[in-house]
Scaffold this motif. Structure first.
Motif, short mmCIF file in Angstrom:
data_model
loop_
_atom_site.label_atom_id
_atom_site.label_comp_id
_atom_site.label_asym_id
_atom_site.label_seq_id
_atom_site.Cartn_x
_atom_site.Cartn_y
_atom_site.Cartn_z
N UNK A 14 0.64 -1.36 0.03
CA UNK A 14 -0.21 -0.06 0.19
C UNK A 14 0.78 1.40 -0.35
N UNK A 15 0.19 1.74 -1.29
CA UNK A 15 0.77 3.80 -0.67
C UNK A 15 0.03 4.38 -0.35
N UNK A 16 0.27 5.24 1.03
CA UNK A 16 -0.45 6.10 1.02
C UNK A 16 0.02 7.12 1.08
N UNK A 17 -1.12 8.14 0.77
CA UNK A 17 -1.14 9.38 0.28
C UNK A 17 -1.38 10.39 1.32
N UNK A 18 -2.07 9.83 2.36
CA UNK A 18 -2.37 10.83 3.15
C UNK A 18 -4.16 11.24 3.62
N UNK A 19 -4.35 12.72 4.00
CA UNK A 19 -5.25 13.06 3.42
C UNK A 19 -5.49 13.55 1.75
N UNK A 20 -6.29 13.40 0.61
CA UNK A 20 -5.51 14.09 -0.12
C UNK A 20 -7.32 14.19 -1.07
#
Length: 471
Positions: free
Chosen positions: A75-81
C-alpha cells in the motif's frame, strides 16, 4: 471468515453508506481484502490509498489498509487528499496497479464511501457486485503486504500548472478569481495551487472540516454558491470556482453572479479543445442541454450523448478516444493533455486557459450562450422495485404513439424525448430509489407543455412527481 455488506452500500459507481448504520471499519477491511485479492489475481500488487476530510475517514483508512496488506498487497498511503490526487497517484505511479479513495463526496457529513480504480480503469457495476459476492463467500487471499507513505502534493501541483503551458502569460496575469473549497479535501491543494497561479486569487473555506460549517459542499446546488457569489461581487472578480467535498466536481459563476452549469462549462471547454483537436468527439450525459450538443457540432466536433455516471463516461471516453467529456453534475474529464479523470482543480486551471486562449472573459463566454428555459434536475422518490419498470412502461407507450410523429425518442439512459418544444428526460437513478426528470425549451409555454407530458407519463404508470429529494 466471510463478510456481508448492508445491501444499500454496494452501488453502481462506488461504495457508499452512513457511518455507524450501514458502513464501518469491518466493511473497509473486507473491501481491502477482496479488492486486493482481485488485483493480485489480475497480476497487480500495489494500491494507492487516500482519504477525504470527513471525521470518519481516518478510521476507515486504517481498516482498509489492514485488509489490503492482509491479502498480500503493498500500500502507498498518500494521506488526506482530494479524490483527483488519488487518481493522479494511480495514473502517474508506474508501479501502482490500483487506487482507493475514502470519500463521502458531496453527501452529508455522516456519509462516507470508497471510489476505486483497477489497473487504470474505473471499478464499478459488475466489479462492485462481484466484490460483494466474494466477501459473502469469504473468497480472498492471505498474505503480508508492506506499507509506505508518499507525499505527492508537490508533483500534483506541478501537473495542474502544466494546464497553462503555452497560454498567453499577460492574459493570465490579468485574471482575478474567487475560489471556494467548501471546507472539503481540496482545500490544502487549492492553497498551494493558488500561491503559484498567475493573477489574483481570493480563497474561501480552505480549512478542511468534515462537519462543513459554512455550507454543504455540493456546487451543483445554487444555494451553496451564495458565499462565492458575494465574494465575486464584493471584490469585482472575473469569475468564481467552487468544489465539492472531495474535489472532483466543479461549480462556477461568472463576473455577474450567473451560475455556469456543468453543461455550460463544457461548452467553453469544448470550444477551446476543438480549436486544437478538429473533429473530435465530445461526450456529455443525457441531462445536458441541447445548446451544448449544438455548440459542439458548430465548433466542428462530434457530440455524443451518453449515460450519466462518472465510471460510465470514463469508459466511453476510452472507447471513442474522446479528448473531453462532462456531466451536468460538474464532473469534467480531460484526456487531451491530462489523464481522462475528473479533477475539479484541473478544470479550474483549464477554465483560465480556455478564457485566455479564446480571447474572451468567462462573463462574455457565459453571456453569449443561448437563453434556454429549463428545470433543475428534479429527483423524486419511487419504490426501488418500480423505478426501472416505470421507465420501461414509458418507453413502450412512446414507441406505440410516436411511430408516425416528428417526436424523437432517445433511450441511451432512461427516456429523452425531443420535439418542437424542446426536450424532456425521465431516467431511473442507479444509486437511489428515485426517478430523475428534466426539461428544456425556448419558452416558458413550451416548458409547461413538456412538463405536462412528463406528468402524464408518470400518471399512466400510477406515479406522480413528488417533493424533490437530494442526492
Amino acid at each position: 471468515m466471510s463478510h456481508t455488506f448492508d445491501p444499500t452500500v454496494l452501488r453502481e459507481y462506488d461504495i457508499r453508506g452512513i457511518i455507524g448504520e450501514t458502513l464501518g471499519p469491518d466493511d473497509a477491511r473486507a473491501i481491502g481484502q477482496v479488492f486486493g485479492s482481485m488485483l493480485r489475481e489480475a497480476g497487480g500488487s500495489k494500491v494507492a490509498v487516500g482519504y477525504d476530510g470527513r471525521v470518519s475517514s481516518p478510521i476507515l483508512e486504517h481498516a482498509l489498509v489492514e485488509g489490503l496488506t492482509a491479502c498480500g498487497c503493498d500500500v502507498v498511503r498518500i494521506g488526506m487528499a482530494a479524490t483527483p490526487m488519488l487518481y493522479y497517484a494511480e495514473a502517474s505511479g508506474e508501479e501502482i496497479d490500483g487506487g482507493i479513495e475514502i470519500t463521502g463526496s458531496h453527501n452529508p457529513a455522516n456519509y462516507n464511501g470508497f471510489k476505486l480504480v483497477f489497473q487504470g480503469r474505473p471499478f464499478f457495476g459488475e466489479d462492485i457486485a462481484r466484490l460483494g459476492e466474494r466477501a459473502a463467500a469469504g473468497e480472498w487471499m492471505d498474505g503480508t503486504g508492506a506499507t509506505e507513505t508518499r507525499a505527492i502534493m508537490p508533483a500534483y501541483i506541478d501537473r495542474l500548472l502544466a494546464g497553462l503551458d503555452g497560454v498567453d502569460p499577460e492574459a493570465l496575469a490579468a485574471m482575478r478569481i474567487g475560489w471556494d473549497a467548501g471546507n472539503g479535501a481540496a482545500g490544502p491543494a487549492l492553497e498551494q495551487l493558488a500561491a503559484r497561479l498567475p493573477g489574483e486569487h481570493h480563497l474561501l473555506y480552505t480549512e478542511v472540516d468534515g462537519n462543513f460549517p459554512n455550507h454543504h459542499p455540493d456546487p451543483t446546488v445554487e444555494a451553496n454558491l451564495e458565499d462565492l457569489r458575494a465574494l465575486v461581487a464584493e471584490k469585482g472578480l472575473d469569475f468564481g470556482i467552487a468544489f465539492d467535498g472531495d474535489g472532483d466536481r466543479i461549480g462556477a459563476i461568472d463576473g455577474e453572479g450567473r451560475v455556469i452549469w456543468g453543461d455550460q462549462l463544457l461548452m467553453i471547454y469544448a470550444e477551446d479543445a476543438l480549436s486544437r483537436h478538429k473533429g473530435a468527439t465530445v461526450i456529455a450525459d443525457v441531462k445536458a442541454s441541447r445548446a451544448l450538443f449544438d455548440h459542439v457540432a458548430q465548433c466542428g466536433g462530434k457530440p455524443l450523448m451518453w449515460k450519466t455516471g462518472h465510471s460510465l463516461i470514463k469508459s466511453k471516453m476510452k472507447e471513442t478516444g474522446s479528448p473531453l467529456a462532462g456531466e451536468m453534475s460538474g464532473h469534467v474529464f480531460f484526456a487531451d493533455d491530462y489523464y481522462g479523470f475528473d479533477d475539479a482543480l484541473y478544470a479550474g486551471v483549464r477554465l483560465m486557459a480556455a478564457s485566455a486562449r479564446l480571447g474572451r472573459s468567462v462573463t462574455q463566454l457565459r453571456g453569449a450562450m443561448p437563453a434556454m428555459v429549463n428545470t433543475p434536475e428534479m429527483r423524486f422518490q419511487v419504490d426501488e422495485s418500480r423505478k426501472f419498470a416505470a421507465i420501461d412502461e414509458v418507453k413502450a407507450r412512446l414507441a406505440a404513439s410516436t411511430a408516425d410523429s416528428p417526436v424523437e425518442v432517445d433511450s441511451t439512459d432512461g427516456v429523452r424525448v425531443t420535439s418542437d418544444d424542446g426536450w424532456w428526460l425521465l431516467r431511473a437513478s442507479n444509486t437511489q430509489d428515485v426517478l430523475v426528470a428534466r426539461a428544456e425549451s425556448d419558452s416558458q409555454q413550451g416548458l409547461d407543455r413538456l412538463m405536462a407530458q412528463i406528468d402524464e407519463q408518470l400518471k399512466l404508470s400510477g406515479l406522480e412527481r413528488g417533493e424533490s429529494v437530494g442526492h
